[in-house]
Design a protein around this motif. Structure first.
Motif, PDB file in Angstrom:
ATOM      1  N   PHE A  71       0.866  -1.167   0.102  1.00 39.15           N
ATOM      2  CA  PHE A  71       0.050   0.043  -0.117  1.00 39.15           C
ATOM      3  C   PHE A  71       0.929   1.096   0.011  1.00 39.15           C
ATOM      4  CE2 PHE A  71      -3.646  -2.384   2.403  1.00 39.15           C
ATOM      5  CZ  PHE A  71      -4.086  -2.952   1.307  1.00 39.15           C
ATOM      6  N   ALA A  72       1.916   1.144   0.894  1.00 37.81           N
ATOM      7  CA  ALA A  72       2.668   2.518   0.915  1.00 37.81           C
ATOM      8  C   ALA A  72       3.604   2.730  -0.453  1.00 37.81           C
ATOM      9  CB  ALA A  72       3.880   2.334   2.002  1.00 37.81           C
ATOM     10  N   THR A  73       4.151   1.613  -1.005  1.00 40.11           N
ATOM     11  CA  THR A  73       4.653   1.784  -2.312  1.00 40.11           C
ATOM     12  C   THR A  73       3.697   2.235  -3.308  1.00 40.11           C
ATOM     13  OG1 THR A  73       6.301   0.125  -1.642  1.00 40.11           O
ATOM     14  CG2 THR A  73       6.045   0.712  -4.048  1.00 40.11           C
ATOM     15  N   ALA A  74       2.550   1.839  -3.497  1.00 40.47           N
ATOM     16  CA  ALA A  74       1.408   1.996  -4.363  1.00 40.47           C
ATOM     17  C   ALA A  74       1.026   3.429  -4.226  1.00 40.47           C
ATOM     18  CB  ALA A  74       0.325   1.259  -4.428  1.00 40.47           C
ATOM     19  N   SER A  75       0.966   4.113  -3.105  1.00 39.25           N
ATOM     20  CA  SER A  75       0.312   5.388  -2.865  1.00 39.25           C
ATOM     21  C   SER A  75       1.542   6.666  -2.804  1.00 39.25           C
ATOM     22  CB  SER A  75      -0.462   5.361  -1.623  1.00 39.25           C
ATOM     23  OG  SER A  75       0.621   5.217  -0.568  1.00 39.25           O
ATOM     24  N   TRP A 135      -4.463  -0.176   9.573  1.00 35.71           N
ATOM     25  CA  TRP A 135      -5.770   0.529   9.734  1.00 35.71           C
ATOM     26  C   TRP A 135      -5.014   2.238   9.586  1.00 35.71           C
ATOM     27  CZ3 TRP A 135     -10.774   1.631   9.301  1.00 35.71           C
ATOM     28  CH2 TRP A 135     -11.110   2.995   9.865  1.00 35.71           C
ATOM     29  N   ASP A 136      -4.005   2.522  10.619  1.00 35.90           N
ATOM     30  CA  ASP A 136      -3.420   3.787  10.577  1.00 35.90           C
ATOM     31  C   ASP A 136      -2.523   4.269   9.425  1.00 35.90           C
ATOM     32  OD1 ASP A 136      -4.498   4.003  13.417  1.00 35.90           O
ATOM     33  OD2 ASP A 136      -2.520   3.310  14.193  1.00 35.90           O
ATOM     34  N   ASP A 137      -2.112   3.388   8.729  1.00 37.86           N
ATOM     35  CA  ASP A 137      -1.330   3.694   7.616  1.00 37.86           C
ATOM     36  C   ASP A 137      -2.361   4.113   6.494  1.00 37.86           C
ATOM     37  OD1 ASP A 137       1.013   3.238   9.037  1.00 37.86           O
ATOM     38  OD2 ASP A 137       1.610   1.451   7.784  1.00 37.86           O
ATOM     39  N   VAL A 138      -3.234   2.949   6.111  1.00 39.08           N
ATOM     40  CA  VAL A 138      -4.223   3.354   5.270  1.00 39.08           C
ATOM     41  C   VAL A 138      -5.171   4.537   5.412  1.00 39.08           C
ATOM     42  CG1 VAL A 138      -6.527   2.309   4.143  1.00 39.08           C
ATOM     43  CG2 VAL A 138      -4.409   0.949   4.281  1.00 39.08           C
ATOM     44  N   HIS A 139      -5.479   4.733   6.653  1.00 38.05           N
ATOM     45  CA  HIS A 139      -6.109   6.168   7.049  1.00 38.05           C
ATOM     46  C   HIS A 139      -5.393   7.096   6.694  1.00 38.05           C
ATOM     47  CE1 HIS A 139      -9.369   7.926   9.234  1.00 38.05           C
ATOM     48  NE2 HIS A 139      -8.398   8.636   9.888  1.00 38.05           N
ATOM     49  N   ILE A 140      -4.242   7.322   6.723  1.00 41.60           N
ATOM     50  CA  ILE A 140      -3.377   8.651   6.426  1.00 41.60           C
ATOM     51  C   ILE A 140      -3.250   8.628   4.804  1.00 41.60           C
ATOM     52  CG2 ILE A 140      -0.881   9.354   6.733  1.00 41.60           C
ATOM     53  CD1 ILE A 140      -0.717   8.376   9.465  1.00 41.60           C
ATOM     54  N   GLY A 143      -6.167  10.199   3.249  1.00 39.86           N
ATOM     55  CA  GLY A 143      -6.418  11.498   3.730  1.00 39.86           C
ATOM     56  C   GLY A 143      -7.349  11.494   4.754  1.00 39.86           C
ATOM     57  N   ALA A 144      -6.986  10.551   5.863  1.00 35.79           N
ATOM     58  CA  ALA A 144      -7.505  10.568   7.125  1.00 35.79           C
ATOM     59  C   ALA A 144      -9.262  10.598   7.189  1.00 35.79           C
ATOM     60  CB  ALA A 144      -7.118  11.766   8.020  1.00 35.79           C
ATOM     61  N   ASP A 145      -9.780   9.903   6.167  1.00 35.31           N
ATOM     62  CA  ASP A 145     -11.233   9.896   5.736  1.00 35.31           C
ATOM     63  C   ASP A 145     -11.797   8.533   6.585  1.00 35.31           C
ATOM     64  OD1 ASP A 145     -13.671   9.468   5.040  1.00 35.31           O
ATOM     65  OD2 ASP A 145     -13.171   9.936   2.987  1.00 35.31           O
ATOM     66  N   GLU A 146     -12.170   8.716   7.868  1.00 38.95           N
ATOM     67  CA  GLU A 146     -12.549   7.456   8.292  1.00 38.95           C
ATOM     68  C   GLU A 146     -13.657   6.458   7.549  1.00 38.95           C
ATOM     69  OE1 GLU A 146     -14.628   6.222  12.626  1.00 38.95           O
ATOM     70  OE2 GLU A 146     -12.937   7.652  12.547  1.00 38.95           O
ATOM     71  N   GLY A 147     -14.532   7.114   6.865  1.00 37.21           N
ATOM     72  CA  GLY A 147     -15.234   6.448   6.013  1.00 37.21           C
ATOM     73  C   GLY A 147     -14.690   5.735   5.022  1.00 37.21           C
ATOM     74  N   GLY A 148     -14.056   6.258   4.268  1.00 40.46           N
ATOM     75  CA  GLY A 148     -13.204   5.881   3.255  1.00 40.46           C
ATOM     76  C   GLY A 148     -12.243   4.720   3.582  1.00 40.46           C
ATOM     77  N   THR A 149     -11.552   4.860   4.708  1.00 42.68           N
ATOM     78  CA  THR A 149     -10.495   3.687   5.086  1.00 42.68           C
ATOM     79  C   THR A 149     -11.271   2.476   5.501  1.00 42.68           C
ATOM     80  OG1 THR A 149      -8.999   5.541   6.312  1.00 42.68           O
ATOM     81  CG2 THR A 149      -8.952   3.103   7.157  1.00 42.68           C
ATOM     82  N   THR A 150     -12.657   2.691   6.188  1.00 37.32           N
ATOM     83  CA  THR A 150     -13.429   1.574   6.580  1.00 37.32           C
ATOM     84  C   THR A 150     -14.002   1.010   5.239  1.00 37.32           C
ATOM     85  OG1 THR A 150     -14.226   2.649   8.586  1.00 37.32           O
ATOM     86  CG2 THR A 150     -15.662   0.982   7.942  1.00 37.32           C
ATOM     87  N   THR A 151     -14.339   1.900   4.156  1.00 38.11           N
ATOM     88  CA  THR A 151     -14.679   1.233   2.909  1.00 38.11           C
ATOM     89  C   THR A 151     -13.720   0.291   2.406  1.00 38.11           C
ATOM     90  OG1 THR A 151     -16.574   2.700   3.114  1.00 38.11           O
ATOM     91  CG2 THR A 151     -16.032   1.862   0.938  1.00 38.11           C
ATOM     92  N   PHE A 152     -12.541   0.874   2.288  1.00 41.84           N
ATOM     93  CA  PHE A 152     -11.521   0.342   1.554  1.00 41.84           C
ATOM     94  C   PHE A 152     -11.296  -0.914   2.178  1.00 41.84           C
ATOM     95  CE2 PHE A 152      -7.084  -0.478   0.874  1.00 41.84           C
ATOM     96  CZ  PHE A 152      -6.896  -0.361  -0.471  1.00 41.84           C
ATOM     97  N   LEU A 153     -11.030  -0.809   3.537  1.00 42.23           N
ATOM     98  CA  LEU A 153     -10.576  -2.265   4.279  1.00 42.23           C
ATOM     99  C   LEU A 153     -11.650  -3.334   4.109  1.00 42.23           C
ATOM    100  CD1 LEU A 153      -8.409  -0.803   7.210  1.00 42.23           C
ATOM    101  CD2 LEU A 153      -7.486  -1.923   4.741  1.00 42.23           C
ATOM    102  N   ALA A 154     -13.072  -2.842   4.102  1.00 42.60           N
ATOM    103  CA  ALA A 154     -14.055  -3.886   3.945  1.00 42.60           C
ATOM    104  C   ALA A 154     -14.067  -4.317   2.498  1.00 42.60           C
ATOM    105  CB  ALA A 154     -15.402  -3.065   4.277  1.00 42.60           C
ATOM    106  N   TYR A 155     -14.048  -3.451   1.723  1.00 38.85           N
ATOM    107  CA  TYR A 155     -13.775  -4.110   0.420  1.00 38.85           C
ATOM    108  C   TYR A 155     -12.570  -5.190   0.075  1.00 38.85           C
ATOM    109  CZ  TYR A 155     -17.214  -1.913  -2.514  1.00 38.85           C
ATOM    110  OH  TYR A 155     -18.409  -1.174  -3.003  1.00 38.85           O
ATOM    111  N   GLY A 156     -11.486  -4.713   0.552  1.00 41.17           N
ATOM    112  CA  GLY A 156     -10.194  -5.700   0.618  1.00 41.17           C
ATOM    113  C   GLY A 156     -10.858  -6.955   1.371  1.00 41.17           C
TER     114      GLY A 156
END
Length: 185
Positions: A71-75, A135-140, A143-156
């Protein structure tokens, strides 16, 4: 041929453990088969790791750490929706190209659930901590969007489930997904 250091052997054990635990799960994999894959004796294996649980947890944590790194490399250098799509595509490549990591993750979730059902909450402590770091890394990154982080990890996790059940790759397409969870475009 040069001799391997204990740290190099330890790394070999983690890689072998990912392969073996991915195939057989925690209860279905013996330390003997891991030792054999690495080319060491069981007593030497237990000089590197205190027990089977420690080997399993090291393998599971490695899978989560590798995913965080993907994730870090891709982003890197990206913002907004570009981050989301780059991470999603990179994760799809990871689980298609290295299916053992996906299966190891799934085995880890099953093993932790079984241990906790039996009253052993400590077994999953390090994996929960690794998930919190992810979670913390993806969240940052998102863009620190809690809903976006939750949705991304849920899709994952949906992707993990479909892939582990053997659905073909076209069932795991992330196209149309956005940070908001609403269709992109």
């Amino acid at each position: 041929m040069a001799r391997m250091s204990a740290e190099e052997r330890r790394e070999s054990v983690v890689r072998a453990a990912i392969t073996e635990f991915a195939r057989g799960g925690y209860n279905g994999t013996s330390t003997e088969v891991i030792a054999r894959r690495v080319g060491v004796s069981q007593p030497y294996l237990f000089r590197l790791f205190p027990n089977k649980q420690a080997i399993f947890l090291a393998a599971a944590e490695r899978c989560l750490e590798d995913t965080r790194q993907v994730f870090a490399t891709a982003s890197e250098g990206l913002e907004g929706e570009e981050v989301l799509h780059a991470m999603a595509e990179a994760y799809q490549r990871l689980i298609v190209d290295d299916g053992e990591k996906l299966m190891m993750q799934m085995q880890a979730y099953a093993a932790v659930a079984a241990a906790e059902a039996a009253g052993d909450r400590a077994f999953g402590e390090s994996l929960r901590a690794a998930w919190e770091r992810m979670w913390d890394d993806v969240h940052i990154m998102l863009g620190a969007d809690e809903g976006g982080t939750t949705t991304f990890l849920a899709y994952g996790m949906l992707v993990n489930t479909l892939a582990s059940l053997g659905f073909p790759a076209d069932h795991r397409v992330w196209s149309g997904f956005s940070i908001s969870g609403r269709p992109a475009g």
